[in-house]
Design an enzyme around this catalytic site. Structure first.
Site, PDB file in Angstrom:
ATOM      1  N   GLY A  66       2.038  82.070  23.333  1.00  0.00           N
ATOM      2  CA  GLY A  66       2.048  80.602  23.263  1.00  0.00           C
ATOM      3  C   GLY A  66       3.432  79.974  23.343  1.00  0.00           C
ATOM      4  N   TYR A 195       0.844  66.259  11.961  1.00  0.00           N
ATOM      5  CA  TYR A 195       0.091  65.943  10.734  1.00  0.00           C
ATOM      6  C   TYR A 195       0.760  66.505   9.482  1.00  0.00           C
ATOM      7  CZ  TYR A 195      -2.137  70.544  11.478  1.00  0.00           C
ATOM      8  OH  TYR A 195      -2.374  71.878  11.677  1.00  0.00           O
ATOM      9  N   PRO A 238      -0.355  68.055  20.772  1.00  0.00           N
ATOM     10  CA  PRO A 238      -1.162  69.108  21.402  1.00  0.00           C
ATOM     11  C   PRO A 238      -0.577  69.666  22.696  1.00  0.00           C
ATOM     12  CG  PRO A 238      -2.311  66.990  21.442  1.00  0.00           C
ATOM     13  CD  PRO A 238      -1.063  66.774  20.671  1.00  0.00           C
TER      14      PRO A 238
HETATM   15  C1  LIG Z   1      -7.115  69.004  22.595  1.00  0.00           C
HETATM   16  C2  LIG Z   1      -8.046  69.310  21.535  1.00  0.00           C
HETATM   17  C3  LIG Z   1      -7.507  69.310  20.179  1.00  0.00           C
HETATM   18  C4  LIG Z   1      -7.104  70.665  19.750  1.00  0.00           C
HETATM   19  C5  LIG Z   1      -5.669  70.918  19.695  1.00  0.00           C
HETATM   20  C6  LIG Z   1      -4.863  69.871  19.004  1.00  0.00           C
HETATM   21  C7  LIG Z   1      -3.666  70.473  18.405  1.00  0.00           C
HETATM   22  C8  LIG Z   1      -2.726  69.494  17.775  1.00  0.00           C
HETATM   23  C9  LIG Z   1      -2.106  69.960  16.479  1.00  0.00           C
HETATM   24  C10 LIG Z   1      -2.035  71.404  16.395  1.00  0.00           C
HETATM   25  C11 LIG Z   1      -1.482  72.064  15.364  1.00  0.00           C
HETATM   26  C12 LIG Z   1      -1.488  73.496  15.421  1.00  0.00           C
HETATM   27  C13 LIG Z   1      -1.101  74.236  14.419  1.00  0.00           C
HETATM   28  C14 LIG Z   1      -1.193  75.700  14.465  1.00  0.00           C
HETATM   29  O1  LIG Z   1      -0.749  76.322  13.569  1.00  0.00           O
HETATM   30  S1  LIG Z   1      -1.924  76.480  15.805  1.00  0.00           S
HETATM   31  C15 LIG Z   1      -1.634  78.228  15.566  1.00  0.00           C
HETATM   32  C16 LIG Z   1      -2.874  78.923  15.684  1.00  0.00           C
HETATM   33  N1  LIG Z   1      -2.613  80.339  15.799  1.00  0.00           N
HETATM   34  C17 LIG Z   1      -3.081  81.203  14.927  1.00  0.00           C
HETATM   35  O2  LIG Z   1      -3.780  80.883  13.975  1.00  0.00           O
HETATM   36  C18 LIG Z   1      -2.725  82.635  15.197  1.00  0.00           C
HETATM   37  C19 LIG Z   1      -2.869  83.547  14.014  1.00  0.00           C
HETATM   38  N2  LIG Z   1      -4.188  83.434  13.384  1.00  0.00           N
HETATM   39  C20 LIG Z   1      -4.870  84.502  12.852  1.00  0.00           C
HETATM   40  O3  LIG Z   1      -4.411  85.625  12.880  1.00  0.00           O
HETATM   41  C21 LIG Z   1      -6.172  84.232  12.162  1.00  0.00           C
HETATM   42  O4  LIG Z   1      -6.815  83.145  12.760  1.00  0.00           O
HETATM   43  C22 LIG Z   1      -5.992  83.928  10.642  1.00  0.00           C
HETATM   44  C23 LIG Z   1      -7.370  83.718  10.013  1.00  0.00           C
HETATM   45  C24 LIG Z   1      -5.120  82.698  10.402  1.00  0.00           C
HETATM   46  C25 LIG Z   1      -5.296  85.093   9.925  1.00  0.00           C
HETATM   47  O5  LIG Z   1      -5.872  86.333  10.247  1.00  0.00           O
HETATM   48  P1  LIG Z   1      -6.085  87.463   9.105  1.00  0.00           P
HETATM   49  O6  LIG Z   1      -4.887  87.637   8.300  1.00  0.00           O
HETATM   50  O7  LIG Z   1      -6.639  88.645   9.816  1.00  0.00           O
HETATM   51  O8  LIG Z   1      -7.149  86.788   8.163  1.00  0.00           O
HETATM   52  P2  LIG Z   1      -8.718  87.066   7.948  1.00  0.00           P
HETATM   53  O9  LIG Z   1      -8.826  88.275   7.078  1.00  0.00           O
HETATM   54  O10 LIG Z   1      -9.444  87.035   9.215  1.00  0.00           O
HETATM   55  O11 LIG Z   1      -9.112  85.773   7.103  1.00  0.00           O
HETATM   56  C26 LIG Z   1      -8.468  85.457   5.887  1.00  0.00           C
HETATM   57  C27 LIG Z   1      -9.377  84.532   5.092  1.00  0.00           C
HETATM   58  O12 LIG Z   1      -9.591  83.336   5.852  1.00  0.00           O
HETATM   59  C28 LIG Z   1     -11.001  83.150   6.085  1.00  0.00           C
HETATM   60  N3  LIG Z   1     -11.205  82.555   7.405  1.00  0.00           N
HETATM   61  C29 LIG Z   1     -10.784  83.059   8.573  1.00  0.00           C
HETATM   62  N4  LIG Z   1     -11.195  82.279   9.583  1.00  0.00           N
HETATM   63  C30 LIG Z   1     -11.900  81.276   9.042  1.00  0.00           C
HETATM   64  C31 LIG Z   1     -12.604  80.142   9.582  1.00  0.00           C
HETATM   65  N5  LIG Z   1     -12.620  79.888  10.899  1.00  0.00           N
HETATM   66  N6  LIG Z   1     -13.236  79.313   8.725  1.00  0.00           N
HETATM   67  C32 LIG Z   1     -13.204  79.538   7.386  1.00  0.00           C
HETATM   68  N7  LIG Z   1     -12.542  80.600   6.794  1.00  0.00           N
HETATM   69  C33 LIG Z   1     -11.918  81.447   7.635  1.00  0.00           C
HETATM   70  C34 LIG Z   1     -11.564  84.558   6.000  1.00  0.00           C
HETATM   71  O13 LIG Z   1     -12.966  84.522   5.757  1.00  0.00           O
HETATM   72  C35 LIG Z   1     -10.745  85.151   4.866  1.00  0.00           C
HETATM   73  O14 LIG Z   1     -11.201  84.672   3.627  1.00  0.00           O
HETATM   74  P3  LIG Z   1     -12.191  85.577   2.687  1.00  0.00           P
HETATM   75  O15 LIG Z   1     -13.436  85.784   3.494  1.00  0.00           O
HETATM   76  O16 LIG Z   1     -12.397  84.760   1.474  1.00  0.00           O
HETATM   77  O17 LIG Z   1     -11.457  86.859   2.434  1.00  0.00           O
HETATM   78  N1  NDP Z   2      -0.191  74.492  20.457  1.00  0.00           N
HETATM   79  C1  NDP Z   2      -0.186  73.331  19.835  1.00  0.00           C
HETATM   80  O1  NDP Z   2      -0.819  72.359  20.261  1.00  0.00           O
HETATM   81  C2  NDP Z   2       0.612  73.159  18.583  1.00  0.00           C
HETATM   82  C3  NDP Z   2       1.256  74.205  17.961  1.00  0.00           C
HETATM   83  N2  NDP Z   2       1.990  73.964  16.833  1.00  0.00           N
HETATM   84  C4  NDP Z   2       2.769  75.041  16.222  1.00  0.00           C
HETATM   85  O2  NDP Z   2       3.412  75.781  17.233  1.00  0.00           O
HETATM   86  C5  NDP Z   2       3.607  77.113  16.794  1.00  0.00           C
HETATM   87  C6  NDP Z   2       3.096  78.075  17.824  1.00  0.00           C
HETATM   88  O3  NDP Z   2       1.696  77.920  17.968  1.00  0.00           O
HETATM   89  P1  NDP Z   2       0.933  78.358  19.301  1.00  0.00           P
HETATM   90  O4  NDP Z   2       1.888  78.978  20.233  1.00  0.00           O
HETATM   91  O5  NDP Z   2       0.150  77.200  19.747  1.00  0.00           O
HETATM   92  O6  NDP Z   2      -0.104  79.432  18.743  1.00  0.00           O
HETATM   93  P2  NDP Z   2      -0.105  81.029  18.788  1.00  0.00           P
HETATM   94  O7  NDP Z   2      -1.311  81.453  18.041  1.00  0.00           O
HETATM   95  O8  NDP Z   2       0.096  81.514  20.175  1.00  0.00           O
HETATM   96  O9  NDP Z   2       1.202  81.404  17.958  1.00  0.00           O
HETATM   97  C7  NDP Z   2       1.208  81.806  16.620  1.00  0.00           C
HETATM   98  C8  NDP Z   2       2.051  83.065  16.513  1.00  0.00           C
HETATM   99  O10 NDP Z   2       2.222  83.370  15.130  1.00  0.00           O
HETATM  100  C9  NDP Z   2       2.166  84.771  14.994  1.00  0.00           C
HETATM  101  N3  NDP Z   2       1.724  85.092  13.631  1.00  0.00           N
HETATM  102  C10 NDP Z   2       0.581  84.719  13.031  1.00  0.00           C
HETATM  103  N4  NDP Z   2       0.508  85.244  11.787  1.00  0.00           N
HETATM  104  C11 NDP Z   2       1.650  85.953  11.612  1.00  0.00           C
HETATM  105  C12 NDP Z   2       2.158  86.712  10.530  1.00  0.00           C
HETATM  106  N5  NDP Z   2       1.474  86.862   9.396  1.00  0.00           N
HETATM  107  N6  NDP Z   2       3.376  87.310  10.673  1.00  0.00           N
HETATM  108  C13 NDP Z   2       4.075  87.172  11.840  1.00  0.00           C
HETATM  109  N7  NDP Z   2       3.637  86.447  12.884  1.00  0.00           N
HETATM  110  C14 NDP Z   2       2.430  85.848  12.772  1.00  0.00           C
HETATM  111  C15 NDP Z   2       1.151  85.244  16.012  1.00  0.00           C
HETATM  112  O11 NDP Z   2       1.412  86.601  16.432  1.00  0.00           O
HETATM  113  P3  NDP Z   2       0.604  87.869  15.833  1.00  0.00           P
HETATM  114  O12 NDP Z   2      -0.838  87.573  15.935  1.00  0.00           O
HETATM  115  O13 NDP Z   2       1.114  89.004  16.677  1.00  0.00           O
HETATM  116  O14 NDP Z   2       1.075  88.014  14.411  1.00  0.00           O
HETATM  117  C16 NDP Z   2       1.410  84.273  17.165  1.00  0.00           C
HETATM  118  O15 NDP Z   2       2.316  84.836  18.089  1.00  0.00           O
HETATM  119  C17 NDP Z   2       2.943  77.210  15.420  1.00  0.00           C
HETATM  120  O16 NDP Z   2       3.890  77.013  14.414  1.00  0.00           O
HETATM  121  C18 NDP Z   2       1.976  76.064  15.450  1.00  0.00           C
HETATM  122  O17 NDP Z   2       1.692  75.613  14.148  1.00  0.00           O
HETATM  123  C19 NDP Z   2       2.088  72.732  16.270  1.00  0.00           C
HETATM  124  C20 NDP Z   2       1.441  71.685  16.831  1.00  0.00           C
HETATM  125  C21 NDP Z   2       0.688  71.800  18.051  1.00  0.00           C
END
Ligand SMILES: CCCCCCCCC/C=C/C=C/C(=O)SCCNC(=O)CCNC(=O)[C@H](O)C(C)(C)COP(=O)(O)OP(=O)(O)OC[C@H]1O[C@@H](n2cnc3c(N)ncnc32)[C@H](O)[C@@H]1OP(=O)(O)O
Ligand code: NDP
Length: 331
Positions: A66, A195, A238
């Site tokens: 990303g 946000y 976004p």
């Molecule tokens: C244009 C349309 C609009 C859309 C876009 C607009 C965007 C504008 C603003 C954007 C902001 C963006 C911010 C961001 O941060 S985006 C980054 C996103 N990237 C990632 O999340 C990458 C990494 N993510 C992950 O690895 C997983 O998703 C994770 C869940 C965050 C972590 O994985 P892991 O450690 O393996 O955790 P789990 O064991 O799977 O889960 C931990 C507990 O969380 C509960 N859980 C997981 N998923 C959900 C869900 N979907 N709903 C509810 N609960 C969830 C899971 O059940 C575990 O809890 P427990 O069961 O009680 O143990």
């Molecule tokens: N795309 C969008 O519209 C927006 C994104 N952002 C922010 O931009 C940044 C990048 O997001 P984006 O590129 O969209 O999403 P991605 O999911 O591609 O990026 C998230 C990255 O975080 C890494 N990561 C997640 N958990 C861990 C962990 N426990 N330890 C180390 N690394 C971790 C993931 O790698 P791995 O799974 O290998 O750990 C992944 O490369 C984030 O901070 C997000 O909040 C903010 C606003 C809007």
């Protein structure tokens, strides 16, 4: 005369009401949102002069995918030696090889779960051995998903806040302490979201943690300038990435409404934020510290203004509204 104006005004009020309803149902009415995007074409090339990061080392957390990947590509193209760190080593290695082969500059892949302070410390040990301490640190790693707050388990809350707030703090403190010990300056950048400022329902752990990251970075900007450290924040709007969109809009149902409310009529691109991150992290921005830069095509102000939906009122409708307003006497 008055009756005629009032008759027209009544018909217009019905049209306006119905336009507003159409807007709510179908996303656009009157002026076509989105057509203005042609005024705001995204540019993809690296903006800074080539070599701007020669002899610089940059650490980008979450740099395998990303936005982190795009920032790594730009910094590498501009001469930096990059280290990308996250949990999935295979993805990091693939990204590192692809970028290195395109830019000719080495990208190192280091496995690290930022939730674990010991893993962070080992990652920094590895980095010191590979490249020495960094000049640029980008805290970009994050976790997020949309979920009604009443459905969140304690572990769901802990998972997101651990990655976003604690992870950023562990990386920042570990590197900060070592940089201070070595009397080396650095640029720290955190990627938050719009946000973080307003708060938002349905992403409450992320909103809370990102707000904490902003407080951390603003505080350290004040405290650690004396050690040669700058701290800045970019709040992206976004930008399509698989990581974000698959967890925040899994069906794609909200994309059109999102674009409709962005005044520049389009999503951002990874290359655009990479250019901004490169500038903020570069010596061209050496006087910038404690800054919070919103980079969202205008989405935040568009969401905030109570009257912004009046964009759907046409010029003919405005003529009649104006007559209605001017004809109002007294209160
Ligand atoms: C244009 C349309 C609009 C859309 C876009 C607009 C965007 C504008 C603003 C954007 C902001 C963006 C911010 C961001 O941060 S985006 C980054 C996103 N990237 C990632 O999340 C990458 C990494 N993510 C992950 O690895 C997983 O998703 C994770 C869940 C965050 C972590 O994985 P892991 O450690 O393996 O955790 P789990 O064991 O799977 O889960 C931990 C507990 O969380 C509960 N859980 C997981 N998923 C959900 C869900 N979907 N709903 C509810 N609960 C969830 C899971 O059940 C575990 O809890 P427990 O069961 O009680 O143990
Ligand atoms: N795309 C969008 O519209 C927006 C994104 N952002 C922010 O931009 C940044 C990048 O997001 P984006 O590129 O969209 O999403 P991605 O999911 O591609 O990026 C998230 C990255 O975080 C890494 N990561 C997640 N958990 C861990 C962990 N426990 N330890 C180390 N690394 C971790 C993931 O790698 P791995 O799974 O290998 O750990 C992944 O490369 C984030 O901070 C997000 O909040 C903010 C606003 C809007």
């Amino acid at each position: 005369m008055a009756a005629r104006v009032l008759g027209r005004a009544g018909r217009l009020a019905a049209v306006v009401r119905s336009s507003a309803l159409q807007l709510r149902l179908h996303g656009s009415a009157g002026l076509r949102f989105g057509s203005q995007a042609s005024f705001f074409p995204p540019l993809g090339d690296a903006m800074l002069p080539s070599g701007s990061f020669n002899n610089h080392v940059a650490l980008i957390t979450g740099g395998g995918t990303g936005l982190g990947r795009a920032m790594t590509a730009t910094l590498s193209q501009l001469g930096a030696q990059c280290i990308i760190a996250s949990r999935k080593l295979d993805i990091l290695q693939r990204t590192a090889e692809e970028i290195s082969s395109q830019t000719g500059n080495k990208v190192h892949a280091v496995q690290c779960d930022v939730r674990d302070p010991q893993a962070v410390s080992q990652c920094v040990d590895q980095m010191e051995a590979l490249t020495g301490l960094p000049d640029v640190i980008i805290n970009n790693a994050a976790g997020n998903f949309v979920c009604p707050s009443e459905r969140l388990s304690p572990n769901a809350w802990k998972t997101i806040t651990d990655i976003v707030l604690n992870g950023t703090a562990f990386v920042t403190l570990e590197l900060g302490k070592r940089l201070i010990q070595n009397q080396k300056g650095a640029s720290f950048l955190a990627i938050t979201t719009i946000y973080a400022e307003s708060g938002s329902g349905f992403v409450v752990p992320s909103a809370s943690a990102k707000a904490g990251v902003e407080a951390l970075y603003k505080s350290l900007a004040a405290e650690w300038g004396r050690y040669g450290h700058r701290f800045n924040i970019i709040q992206p709007g976004p930008i399509r990435t698989k990581g974000a969109f698959s967890r925040l809009d899994p069906t794609g149902a909200f994309e059109k409404a999102t674009i409709d409310r962005i005044p520049t009529g389009r999503l951002g691109t990874p290359a655009e934020i990479a250019n901004l991150a490169a500038y903020v992290s570069s010596n061209y921005a050496s006087w910038m510290s404690g800054a919070v830069i919103r980079f969202d095509g205008g989405e935040y102000v568009s969401l905030a203004g109570e009257f912004n939906e009046l964009r759907s009122v046409t010029p003919d409708q405005w003529k009649i509204l104006e007559v209605m307003i001017r004809n109002t006497k007294g209160s």
